[in-house]
Design a protein around this motif. Structure first.
Motif, PDB file in Angstrom:
ATOM      1  N   UNK A  54       0.821  -1.181   0.153  1.00 13.37           N
ATOM      2  CA  UNK A  54       0.000   0.005  -0.024  1.00 13.37           C
ATOM      3  C   UNK A  54       0.832   1.061  -0.032  1.00 13.37           C
ATOM      4  N   UNK A  55       0.617   2.055  -1.018  1.00 10.72           N
ATOM      5  CA  UNK A  55       1.666   3.191  -1.361  1.00 10.72           C
ATOM      6  C   UNK A  55       1.019   4.291  -0.592  1.00 10.72           C
ATOM      7  N   UNK A  56       1.366   4.754   0.443  1.00 11.86           N
ATOM      8  CA  UNK A  56       0.590   6.106   1.190  1.00 11.86           C
ATOM      9  C   UNK A  56       0.774   7.122   0.390  1.00 11.86           C
ATOM     10  N   UNK A  57       1.612   7.605  -0.668  1.00  9.23           N
ATOM     11  CA  UNK A  57       1.494   8.593  -1.298  1.00  9.23           C
ATOM     12  C   UNK A  57       0.690   8.718  -2.457  1.00  9.23           C
ATOM     13  N   UNK A  58       0.303   7.429  -2.967  1.00  7.65           N
ATOM     14  CA  UNK A  58      -0.834   7.313  -3.940  1.00  7.65           C
ATOM     15  C   UNK A  58      -2.114   6.752  -3.472  1.00  7.65           C
ATOM     16  N   UNK A  59      -2.274   6.653  -2.226  1.00 10.58           N
ATOM     17  CA  UNK A  59      -3.336   5.947  -1.361  1.00 10.58           C
ATOM     18  C   UNK A  59      -3.854   5.057  -2.150  1.00 10.58           C
ATOM     19  N   UNK A  60      -3.105   3.891  -2.434  1.00 11.25           N
ATOM     20  CA  UNK A  60      -3.566   2.779  -2.954  1.00 11.25           C
ATOM     21  C   UNK A  60      -2.673   1.771  -3.267  1.00 11.25           C
TER      22      UNK A  60
END
Length: 344
Positions: A54-60
């Protein structure tokens, strides 16, 4: 004159007896006491593989990314004792963008643990600020003299033990070890407050979501004599679910297989080979060699002692150089007391 055995024969006999006594002591006393978990350990193992996180920057959740697991184990010599080994363990999970991490806390996942084990049995010892509380027979290593049976492995993410099944032998970098495997079924491991849309509830700003964990497969290959793990592979899956749901809503981390790098394999094999060779030297090679040499020296010394005694016995016989002349009889012509002819 009485003669004794030669110094050489006594030295050989004494040395032979000493070595015969030493041989079983090496095998039954010295070698078992050498089988102790080290306290001055400082090793780093690296796992690599591909997966999703889960990429917290892309929120996905992003897929098909490189993942690296780095584990550093350092022994706390000051807190360790002759009976207990205290190891501090730091583990981080990183995608490429957080490597090299200037601060481990910048990693995708970061844990800091303190493991305390019995240095002889490898069983957990609950003291010395242990973190987390754990059970089982194996985690960072197996017990000495690994057996061909199932073991109880501690899965720290699960927070419980998992049975490891013996699967025969496997060669890692040309070095043979015992192979064990396991799978972990999905289990709830905790809760986390997250935006509702991450668990399929977009109308709710925050939801106390459930964290679930499973493992596609654990594979461990251990050195038979020392229990050191020379190869490891895992397939972790961590997800979020809406409260009470039986379906995963968001994947936090997943990989079908993350395994020891070739460099880590070679380093672990080298350490295992060195330690195993030393234990074999103390437990097998030296006792056998010492016993055989002791027997040969004792036999040689005994033979020389017996020969010396026979030689002494022969030297005391009649006519020998050490024999004394028979005493003169009263009528002997040579007796100094015999009457001589007179002119009377």
């Amino acid at each position: 004159m009485r003669r004794t055995a030669s110094p050489l024969s006594l030295i050989l006999l004494g040395l032979g007896v000493f070595l015969l006594v030493l041989a079983p002591m090496l095998a039954w006393y010295v070698e078992p006491r050498a089988k102790r978990t080290p306290v001055d350990i400082d090793t780093t193992t690296v796992f690599k593989g591909k997966g999703s996180y889960f990429d917290t920057e892309k929120i996905k959740t992003v897929h098909g990314k490189n993942l690296t697991v780095t584990r550093q184990v350092r022994g706390d010599v000051d807190d360790s004792t002759s009976e207990h080994a205290v190891w501090d363990v730091v583990t981080s999970v990183d995608p490429d963008k957080s490597l090299p991490a200037s601060d481990p806390h910048d990693s995708l996942q970061f844990t800091q643990e303190r493991w305390v084990t019995d240095r002889e049995t490898n069983k957990p010892v609950h003291c010395c600020d242990e973190k987390p509380y754990f059970e089982g027979e194996a985690y960072l290593k197996f017990p000495f003299d690994v057996e061909r049976r199932s073991y109880v492995w501690w899965d720290n993410t699960l927070g419980a033990t998992v049975p490891l099944t013996f699967r025969g032998t496997k060669k890692i970098q040309g070095y043979e070890g015992y192979r064990f495997t396991a799978k972990v079924k999905p289990a709830k491991t905790g809760t986390r407050l997250v935006p509702g849309r991450l668990v399929g509830q977009p109308k709710r700003s925050n939801v106390l979501a459930e964290e679930w964990y499973s493992n596609h497969g654990v594979e461990l290959v251990a050195d038979k004599r020392t229990g050191r793990i020379i190869y490891a592979a895992i397939g972790p899956r961590k997800t979020l679910r809406a409260p009470g749901s039986d379906k995963d809503a968001t994947v936090l981390l997943e990989s079908k297989r993350i395994a020891f790098t070739e460099k880590t394999q070679k380093a672990q094999v080298e350490l295992a080979d060195d330690d195993s060779s030393r234990l074999k030297l103390l437990g097998e090679t030296l006792p056998v060699g010492t016993g055989v040499l002791g027997a040969l020296l004792a036999i040689a010394g005994g033979v020389l002692v017996l020969r010396g005694r026979r030689s002494d016995s022969g030297a005391q016989g009649p006519g020998g150089p050490g024999s004394a002349a028979e005493p003169s009889g009263p009528n002997s012509d040579t007796s100094p007391t015999a009457l001589q002819p007179t002119t009377m």
